[in-house]
Every structure is written in C-alpha cells, then in structure tokens.
Design a protein around this motif. Structure first.
Motif, PDB file in Angstrom:
ATOM      1  N   VAL A  55       0.840  -1.205   0.000  1.00  0.00           N
ATOM      2  CA  VAL A  55       0.000   0.000   0.000  1.00  0.00           C
ATOM      3  C   VAL A  55       0.874   1.255   0.000  1.00  0.00           C
ATOM      4  CG1 VAL A  55      -1.716   1.311   1.301  1.00  0.00           C
ATOM      5  CG2 VAL A  55      -1.906  -1.171   1.146  1.00  0.00           C
ATOM      6  N   ALA A  56       1.923   1.248   0.823  1.00  0.00           N
ATOM      7  CA  ALA A  56       2.818   2.409   0.906  1.00  0.00           C
ATOM      8  C   ALA A  56       3.557   2.644  -0.406  1.00  0.00           C
ATOM      9  CB  ALA A  56       3.819   2.213   2.048  1.00  0.00           C
ATOM     10  N   THR A  57       3.902   1.570  -1.114  1.00  0.00           N
ATOM     11  CA  THR A  57       4.566   1.710  -2.407  1.00  0.00           C
ATOM     12  C   THR A  57       3.657   2.401  -3.416  1.00  0.00           C
ATOM     13  OG1 THR A  57       5.906  -0.277  -2.033  1.00  0.00           O
ATOM     14  CG2 THR A  57       5.648   0.461  -4.313  1.00  0.00           C
ATOM     15  N   ALA A  58       2.384   1.987  -3.436  1.00  0.00           N
ATOM     16  CA  ALA A  58       1.428   2.619  -4.347  1.00  0.00           C
ATOM     17  C   ALA A  58       1.258   4.105  -4.017  1.00  0.00           C
ATOM     18  CB  ALA A  58       0.080   1.905  -4.269  1.00  0.00           C
ATOM     19  N   ILE A  59       1.164   4.419  -2.738  1.00  0.00           N
ATOM     20  CA  ILE A  59       1.033   5.820  -2.326  1.00  0.00           C
ATOM     21  C   ILE A  59       2.311   6.583  -2.651  1.00  0.00           C
ATOM     22  CG2 ILE A  59       0.765   7.354  -0.329  1.00  0.00           C
ATOM     23  CD1 ILE A  59      -1.049   5.243   0.894  1.00  0.00           C
ATOM     24  N   GLY A  60       3.455   5.934  -2.484  1.00  0.00           N
ATOM     25  CA  GLY A  60       4.727   6.572  -2.802  1.00  0.00           C
ATOM     26  C   GLY A  60       4.821   6.956  -4.273  1.00  0.00           C
ATOM     27  N   ILE A  61       4.356   6.076  -5.163  1.00  0.00           N
ATOM     28  CA  ILE A  61       4.362   6.388  -6.596  1.00  0.00           C
ATOM     29  C   ILE A  61       3.467   7.589  -6.878  1.00  0.00           C
ATOM     30  CG2 ILE A  61       3.693   5.522  -8.876  1.00  0.00           C
ATOM     31  CD1 ILE A  61       4.531   2.725  -7.916  1.00  0.00           C
ATOM     32  N   LEU A  62       2.319   7.632  -6.213  1.00  0.00           N
ATOM     33  CA  LEU A  62       1.412   8.776  -6.384  1.00  0.00           C
ATOM     34  C   LEU A  62       2.066  10.068  -5.901  1.00  0.00           C
ATOM     35  CD1 LEU A  62      -1.362   9.969  -7.031  1.00  0.00           C
ATOM     36  CD2 LEU A  62      -2.098   9.319  -4.728  1.00  0.00           C
ATOM     37  N   PHE A  63       2.735  10.016  -4.766  1.00  0.00           N
ATOM     38  CA  PHE A  63       3.421  11.195  -4.237  1.00  0.00           C
ATOM     39  C   PHE A  63       4.566  11.619  -5.147  1.00  0.00           C
ATOM     40  CE2 PHE A  63       0.948  11.051  -0.521  1.00  0.00           C
ATOM     41  CZ  PHE A  63       1.252  12.144   0.285  1.00  0.00           C
ATOM     42  N   ALA A  64       5.258  10.643  -5.743  1.00  0.00           N
ATOM     43  CA  ALA A  64       6.348  10.973  -6.665  1.00  0.00           C
ATOM     44  C   ALA A  64       5.824  11.802  -7.834  1.00  0.00           C
ATOM     45  CB  ALA A  64       7.006   9.694  -7.177  1.00  0.00           C
ATOM     46  N   MET A  65       4.636  11.470  -8.314  1.00  0.00           N
ATOM     47  CA  MET A  65       4.025  12.234  -9.397  1.00  0.00           C
ATOM     48  C   MET A  65       3.527  13.586  -8.918  1.00  0.00           C
ATOM     49  SD  MET A  65       1.858   9.280 -11.400  1.00  0.00           S
ATOM     50  CE  MET A  65       2.654   7.852 -12.125  1.00  0.00           C
ATOM     51  N   LEU A  66       2.920  13.615  -7.740  1.00  0.00           N
ATOM     52  CA  LEU A  66       2.374  14.869  -7.213  1.00  0.00           C
ATOM     53  C   LEU A  66       3.475  15.883  -6.927  1.00  0.00           C
ATOM     54  CD1 LEU A  66      -0.397  13.575  -4.767  1.00  0.00           C
ATOM     55  CD2 LEU A  66      -0.728  14.764  -6.938  1.00  0.00           C
ATOM     56  N   PHE A  67       4.579  15.432  -6.356  1.00  0.00           N
ATOM     57  CA  PHE A  67       5.692  16.337  -6.056  1.00  0.00           C
ATOM     58  C   PHE A  67       6.243  16.947  -7.342  1.00  0.00           C
ATOM     59  CE2 PHE A  67       5.476  15.237  -1.785  1.00  0.00           C
ATOM     60  CZ  PHE A  67       6.494  15.837  -1.041  1.00  0.00           C
ATOM     61  N   GLN A  68       6.454  16.108  -8.376  1.00  0.00           N
ATOM     62  CA  GLN A  68       6.992  16.627  -9.625  1.00  0.00           C
ATOM     63  C   GLN A  68       5.998  17.576 -10.296  1.00  0.00           C
ATOM     64  OE1 GLN A  68      10.197  16.241 -10.821  1.00  0.00           O
ATOM     65  NE2 GLN A  68       9.456  17.902 -12.119  1.00  0.00           N
ATOM     66  N   SER A  69       4.723  17.263 -10.178  1.00  0.00           N
ATOM     67  CA  SER A  69       3.703  18.147 -10.744  1.00  0.00           C
ATOM     68  C   SER A  69       3.715  19.495 -10.048  1.00  0.00           C
ATOM     69  CB  SER A  69       2.322  17.498 -10.622  1.00  0.00           C
ATOM     70  OG  SER A  69       2.265  16.286 -11.342  1.00  0.00           O
ATOM     71  N   THR A  76       6.591  26.596 -14.168  1.00  0.00           N
ATOM     72  CA  THR A  76       5.971  26.997 -15.436  1.00  0.00           C
ATOM     73  C   THR A  76       4.552  27.536 -15.297  1.00  0.00           C
ATOM     74  OG1 THR A  76       5.076  24.781 -15.886  1.00  0.00           O
ATOM     75  CG2 THR A  76       7.332  25.236 -16.612  1.00  0.00           C
ATOM     76  N   GLY A  77       3.938  27.318 -14.138  1.00  0.00           N
ATOM     77  CA  GLY A  77       2.550  27.731 -13.969  1.00  0.00           C
ATOM     78  C   GLY A  77       1.556  26.716 -14.495  1.00  0.00           C
ATOM     79  N   GLU A  78       2.052  25.569 -14.984  1.00  0.00           N
ATOM     80  CA  GLU A  78       1.188  24.519 -15.498  1.00  0.00           C
ATOM     81  C   GLU A  78       1.330  23.257 -14.645  1.00  0.00           C
ATOM     82  OE1 GLU A  78       1.969  23.768 -19.555  1.00  0.00           O
ATOM     83  OE2 GLU A  78       1.533  25.817 -20.218  1.00  0.00           O
ATOM     84  N   PHE A  79       0.193  22.658 -14.313  1.00  0.00           N
ATOM     85  CA  PHE A  79       0.192  21.471 -13.464  1.00  0.00           C
ATOM     86  C   PHE A  79       0.153  20.234 -14.362  1.00  0.00           C
ATOM     87  CE2 PHE A  79      -1.538  18.295 -10.565  1.00  0.00           C
ATOM     88  CZ  PHE A  79      -0.871  18.582  -9.391  1.00  0.00           C
ATOM     89  N   SER A  80       1.317  19.750 -14.766  1.00  0.00           N
ATOM     90  CA  SER A  80       1.412  18.573 -15.631  1.00  0.00           C
ATOM     91  C   SER A  80       1.655  17.335 -14.796  1.00  0.00           C
ATOM     92  CB  SER A  80       2.539  18.753 -16.655  1.00  0.00           C
ATOM     93  OG  SER A  80       3.777  18.981 -16.019  1.00  0.00           O
ATOM     94  N   PHE A  81       0.834  16.311 -15.007  1.00  0.00           N
ATOM     95  CA  PHE A  81       0.877  15.095 -14.188  1.00  0.00           C
ATOM     96  C   PHE A  81       1.409  13.942 -15.015  1.00  0.00           C
ATOM     97  CE2 PHE A  81      -0.961  11.480 -11.880  1.00  0.00           C
ATOM     98  CZ  PHE A  81      -0.679  11.835 -10.576  1.00  0.00           C
ATOM     99  N   GLY A  82       2.379  13.188 -14.479  1.00  0.00           N
ATOM    100  CA  GLY A  82       2.905  12.031 -15.198  1.00  0.00           C
ATOM    101  C   GLY A  82       4.335  11.700 -14.842  1.00  0.00           C
ATOM    102  N   SER A  83       5.240  12.691 -14.868  1.00  0.00           N
ATOM    103  CA  SER A  83       6.633  12.441 -14.512  1.00  0.00           C
ATOM    104  C   SER A  83       6.756  12.337 -12.988  1.00  0.00           C
ATOM    105  CB  SER A  83       7.527  13.562 -15.040  1.00  0.00           C
ATOM    106  OG  SER A  83       7.089  14.824 -14.564  1.00  0.00           O
ATOM    107  N   MET A  84       7.889  11.772 -12.530  1.00  0.00           N
ATOM    108  CA  MET A  84       8.045  11.481 -11.105  1.00  0.00           C
ATOM    109  C   MET A  84       9.373  12.000 -10.574  1.00  0.00           C
ATOM    110  SD  MET A  84       6.502   7.614 -10.721  1.00  0.00           S
ATOM    111  CE  MET A  84       7.518   6.899 -12.012  1.00  0.00           C
TER     112      MET A  84
END
Length: 289
Positions: A55-69, A76-84
C-alpha cells in the motif's frame, strides 16, 4: 539509450523504464520476504508488514508524481501530471508506511475482536527498519537504470559523456553514476546488517543518500523547477534527510533499541506443527467437557 517502447500490449506501450521500475519493486519485496524468513519473523508479521509495504509503495508512486507536478507548476505555472521525482515518492512511501503501521498497532489491533486484526506479530517495525532501506535502495537502483534507458535525469554537457536520444550532445550520465552508487550502498548496508548486526541502516541510508544526491545535483542539467533560491527541490529535501538521519541514530540509541523484539533470537516454531498441537489440545479439552 532506448526511450522507445520495447513492445505493446494492446494499446499500451511498455517502456524499458517501466520494466526496470517493476523489476526493482519486485526485487525489493523478494529481498524483504527472504529477510523476514531468515530473521525468523512469524507468518503474521511477514504478511502484515508486506501488505502495508505494498500500500505504501502505491502511495509513494502517487506522491512521486504529485511532487513533480508541484515543481512543474511552480516553475511553469502549469500542473502537468505524469513524470516522477524519487524523493517525493520516498516521503510519501515512508510517511504512509509509518502512519498505517502505527494506526494498526496502536489503534486497530488493541480494539479488534476479529483474530486476524489482532496483533500476534513476534517482531515490531523497529526490527525491520535495519533492512528495509536495503530493499528501498535495490528498487531505486533499478529505477535509475530505467532513467538511463529513458534518457531522463541526465547531467550537464561533457565531451566524455554519453549521448542520449533526449539530449543534443554528450552529457554526464548522472543517472548511471547514481545507479552504481545505490548498488554499492545496498551492498554496504547488507554487509553491515547481516555480518556485523548493524541496526542503524535507516540513518546511514538517509545521511549517505542525502549527501550523494545533494552533490550530484550540481552536475545535473534537467530542469525540475524550484522553490528555495540557490537550491534544487531535491537539495532542499536532502538537507532534511541528513538531519533526520543524524536524529535517527539518537532515536535508536535512546528509544528504538529498547523496543526491538529480536525475532532471530526466538526459538523457531513450525507453524504446521503448532497448528496440529493447538487442534489436538482443543480437541482433548472439548472431550473432557
């Protein structure tokens, strides 16, 4: 390297980065599963700690994307989701693991009536903390190998460097250097733990990777935004990691060391024989009634 799809499953393209990431996560959990067995963690302890880890791994992947976004939005002022970003994933993964584990041990288990929810683990998280960072480092090393294939996380231009498909010329292969560093770090931590019974690998990992990542950031040349003048986002979190790593040594000495149950020192109990004995005892007691 090879940022193109390796193959496709229907309309889904499979990249080398994704394969490396998946192999790293699997290798991490295989290592943890083996260590739980080797160190005599009982079956309940193994199942519940691994479940929280998944469960923590799945949440970690989500956080990795959220932090980069978030970094992208600041830059840039744009909220791009995908990279980590790895450190974002580390914060989310470790934070959620500590949260869920402690909620179970101190809130759910003491009040649970169902047997499976009760706590009969023969070890605590403090017994697993010495080797969990080894698993994290193994997974991270495979992830950086994936970055090498994808051509991301690269360094500044250098004549002696490597030409990636994503760069105009040769650059310092910082992702490959980090992969090598992580392999060496995992080996060092494994030797310290299994050979010398060193129980502060969590602190060692936080300090060593924090210092390494802080330094390697000076050689990277892929813009990831920023919110602290003079520092990249990763360098800011690296400072926090080093401080927490130093603090962990004191926390272990004065608190965690006393909470360790040392399952490796407990007598081994065959679960099948224990179950048969329990059934036999239960049956004899029922006959007397």
């Amino acid at each position: 390297m090879y940022p193109y799809p390796l193959f496709s499953i229907g309309s889904v393209d499979i990249y080398a980065y994704g394969v490396c990431m998946a192999v790293g996560i699997i290798a991490c959990f295989v290592f943890l599963l083996w260590t739980f067995w080797y160190k005599n963690f009982n079956e309940e302890c193994t199942d519940k700690m691994l479940l929280v880890g998944i469960v923590a791994t799945a949440i970690g992947i989500l956080f990795a994307m959220l932090f980069q976004s978030l970094y992208n939005y600041i830059d840039t002022g744009e909220f791009s989701f995908g990279s980590m970003t790895f450190i974002g994933g580390l914060i989310g993964g470790v934070g959620s693991y500590l949260l869920f584990y402690n909620l179970y041990v101190y809130v759910v288990a003491p009040r649970a009536k169902h047997k499976w929810l009760q706590n009969h683990m023969n070890a605590s998280l403090t017994d697993a903390l010495p080797f969990i960072p080894i698993g994290i480092t193994i997974a991270h090393a495979f992830g950086r190998l994936g970055c090498t294939f994808a051509g991301c996380c690269y360094g500044a231009a250098a004549d002696w460097g490597i030409k990636f498909e994503t760069t105009p010329g040769p650059v310092i292969p910082t992702q490959l250097f980090e992969c090598i560093f992580l392999v060496l770090l995992s080996v060092v931590m494994a030797v310290l733990y299994f050979r010398f019974r060193f129980n502060c690998n969590f602190g060692l990992y936080s300090i060593s990777y924090g210092i390494w990542r802080f330094v390697i950031e000076f050689f990277r040349d892929d813009n990831r935004g920023g919110f602290i003048p003079g520092l990249t986002p990763s360098q800011f979190w690296c400072i926090i990691m080093v401080i927490l790593g130093i603090g962990y040594f004191f926390l272990y000495k004065y608190v965690l060391k006393k909470k360790m149950k040392h399952p490796e020192l407990q007598p081994y109990v065959d679960p099948k024989r224990a179950k048969r004995a329990a059934e036999k005892n239960g049956g004899s007691e029922g006959g007397e009634e």
